[in-house]
Design a protein around this motif. Sequence first.
Motif, PDB file in Angstrom:
ATOM      1  N   PRO A  48      26.900  39.501  41.260  1.00  0.00           N
ATOM      2  CA  PRO A  48      28.324  39.220  41.037  1.00  0.00           C
ATOM      3  C   PRO A  48      29.242  40.187  41.788  1.00  0.00           C
ATOM      4  O   PRO A  48      29.059  41.403  41.738  1.00  0.00           O
ATOM      5  CB  PRO A  48      28.481  39.385  39.519  1.00  0.00           C
ATOM      6  N   THR A  49      30.233  39.640  42.490  1.00  0.00           N
ATOM      7  CA  THR A  49      31.213  40.414  43.240  1.00  0.00           C
ATOM      8  C   THR A  49      32.604  39.843  42.965  1.00  0.00           C
ATOM      9  O   THR A  49      32.734  38.729  42.457  1.00  0.00           O
ATOM     10  CB  THR A  49      30.936  40.365  44.754  1.00  0.00           C
ATOM     11  N   PRO A  50      33.655  40.583  43.303  1.00  0.00           N
ATOM     12  CA  PRO A  50      35.006  40.058  43.086  1.00  0.00           C
ATOM     13  C   PRO A  50      35.300  38.836  43.959  1.00  0.00           C
ATOM     14  O   PRO A  50      34.764  38.704  45.068  1.00  0.00           O
ATOM     15  CB  PRO A  50      35.911  41.231  43.481  1.00  0.00           C
ATOM     16  N   GLU A  51      36.173  37.971  43.460  1.00  0.00           N
ATOM     17  CA  GLU A  51      36.648  36.837  44.245  1.00  0.00           C
ATOM     18  C   GLU A  51      37.701  37.317  45.239  1.00  0.00           C
ATOM     19  O   GLU A  51      38.618  38.051  44.882  1.00  0.00           O
ATOM     20  CB  GLU A  51      37.260  35.784  43.328  1.00  0.00           C
ATOM     21  N   VAL A  52      37.543  36.925  46.495  1.00  0.00           N
ATOM     22  CA  VAL A  52      38.550  37.236  47.511  1.00  0.00           C
ATOM     23  C   VAL A  52      39.684  36.225  47.376  1.00  0.00           C
ATOM     24  O   VAL A  52      39.481  35.020  47.527  1.00  0.00           O
ATOM     25  CB  VAL A  52      37.955  37.194  48.931  1.00  0.00           C
ATOM     26  N   LEU A  53      40.893  36.711  47.097  1.00  0.00           N
ATOM     27  CA  LEU A  53      42.055  35.842  46.921  1.00  0.00           C
ATOM     28  C   LEU A  53      42.725  35.532  48.256  1.00  0.00           C
ATOM     29  O   LEU A  53      43.078  34.387  48.533  1.00  0.00           O
ATOM     30  CB  LEU A  53      43.049  36.495  45.960  1.00  0.00           C
ATOM     31  N   TRP A  54      42.925  36.553  49.073  1.00  0.00           N
ATOM     32  CA  TRP A  54      43.442  36.354  50.416  1.00  0.00           C
ATOM     33  C   TRP A  54      43.228  37.619  51.241  1.00  0.00           C
ATOM     34  O   TRP A  54      43.003  38.679  50.702  1.00  0.00           O
ATOM     35  CB  TRP A  54      44.920  35.948  50.420  1.00  0.00           C
ATOM     36  N   ARG A  55      43.313  37.443  52.538  1.00  0.00           N
ATOM     37  CA  ARG A  55      43.147  38.562  53.474  1.00  0.00           C
ATOM     38  C   ARG A  55      44.189  38.440  54.566  1.00  0.00           C
ATOM     39  O   ARG A  55      44.269  37.416  55.252  1.00  0.00           O
ATOM     40  CB  ARG A  55      41.728  38.524  54.085  1.00  0.00           C
ATOM     41  N   LYS A  56      45.028  39.447  54.699  1.00  0.00           N
ATOM     42  CA  LYS A  56      46.016  39.504  55.763  1.00  0.00           C
ATOM     43  C   LYS A  56      46.118  40.955  56.193  1.00  0.00           C
ATOM     44  O   LYS A  56      46.745  41.765  55.523  1.00  0.00           O
ATOM     45  CB  LYS A  56      47.376  38.982  55.289  1.00  0.00           C
ATOM     46  N   PRO A  57      45.449  41.327  57.302  1.00  0.00           N
ATOM     47  CA  PRO A  57      45.440  42.729  57.727  1.00  0.00           C
ATOM     48  C   PRO A  57      46.837  43.329  57.737  1.00  0.00           C
ATOM     49  O   PRO A  57      47.783  42.668  58.190  1.00  0.00           O
ATOM     50  CB  PRO A  57      44.851  42.651  59.136  1.00  0.00           C
ATOM     51  N   PRO A  58      46.955  44.568  57.194  1.00  0.00           N
ATOM     52  CA  PRO A  58      45.878  45.485  56.785  1.00  0.00           C
ATOM     53  C   PRO A  58      45.502  45.393  55.309  1.00  0.00           C
ATOM     54  O   PRO A  58      44.987  46.365  54.754  1.00  0.00           O
ATOM     55  CB  PRO A  58      46.500  46.851  57.079  1.00  0.00           C
ATOM     56  N   ALA A  59      45.755  44.263  54.647  1.00  0.00           N
ATOM     57  CA  ALA A  59      45.564  44.187  53.203  1.00  0.00           C
ATOM     58  C   ALA A  59      44.519  43.142  52.823  1.00  0.00           C
ATOM     59  O   ALA A  59      44.297  42.149  53.528  1.00  0.00           O
ATOM     60  CB  ALA A  59      46.883  43.862  52.511  1.00  0.00           C
ATOM     61  N   LEU A  60      43.888  43.397  51.681  1.00  0.00           N
ATOM     62  CA  LEU A  60      42.921  42.481  51.090  1.00  0.00           C
ATOM     63  C   LEU A  60      43.236  42.374  49.605  1.00  0.00           C
ATOM     64  O   LEU A  60      43.377  43.396  48.926  1.00  0.00           O
ATOM     65  CB  LEU A  60      41.490  43.014  51.284  1.00  0.00           C
ATOM     66  N   ALA A  61      43.345  41.154  49.099  1.00  0.00           N
ATOM     67  CA  ALA A  61      43.590  40.933  47.680  1.00  0.00           C
ATOM     68  C   ALA A  61      42.342  40.342  47.040  1.00  0.00           C
ATOM     69  O   ALA A  61      41.795  39.343  47.531  1.00  0.00           O
ATOM     70  CB  ALA A  61      44.774  39.997  47.474  1.00  0.00           C
TER      71      ALA A  61
END
Length: 250
Positions: free
Chosen positions: A45-58
């Motif tokens: 189990p790992t976290p769900e990636v909500l969105w990615r927009k460099p330089p940030a990851l949610a």
Amino acid sequence: MDEVEVVVAHSERTTLRVGDVFLKVDADQSRLDVEVAAMGLAPIPTPEVLWRKPPALAIAAVPGTALGVLGEPSPASPAAWAAAGAAIRELHDAPLPPWTSRSVEEIRVDLDRECEWLITNDVLPADLIRYNREIAEIALRPWTPVFTHGDLQITHVFVDGDKVTGVIDWSEASRGDAMFDLAILTLGHEEHLADVIAGYGDGADRDVIRAWWSLRSLTASRWLTEHGFDPNTPGCEFDVLRTAFEAARG
């Protein structure tokens, strides 16, 4: 509106939490690249990636609570620690990620540099550092690479009762030494090593795990100090080095 909680903040990266969302901002985009790729490949189990927009990851928060905090007694049960060991074994048995990690020689060069810095700056007694350097050498042997998390601190493993519900912070994932993951998880919590090994199964080497405890504590101390953390906090890295040294002296 939920408050903004600063989880980690230093010159390399910042992690914020708002409700059930974590926002990670990293100066090195390759770390976020690795994190997203590793979470997609990991069989646990790992976290769900909500969105990615460099330089940030949610990413979404995982359920449960962390196994504990370095320097404090763990509230988790022996069964929860064993479940963590079983999850690590599942990861190590998975196909290797496509990227590589540092070589043994690169790790040795880093280790010698950090030991020299600790001695030159009189951070700890020289005989304590030299003893732990000798112990650390045990870890620097050839190993068969496995899919490693690479920074498996107890704050990165979440459980609900006796079940692992999520493992976070995958930016250091790579092809590495299986014993390194076991060592980082149990650093400062030797009392739970037997539980982790019981869940992990065959192949755990206690001497190599202890060697990684020394190696990690020696090489991480300068970085921790320079980024606002205190390795001299009771139960943390300096105590790990002292414990190994004092045990040898009887």
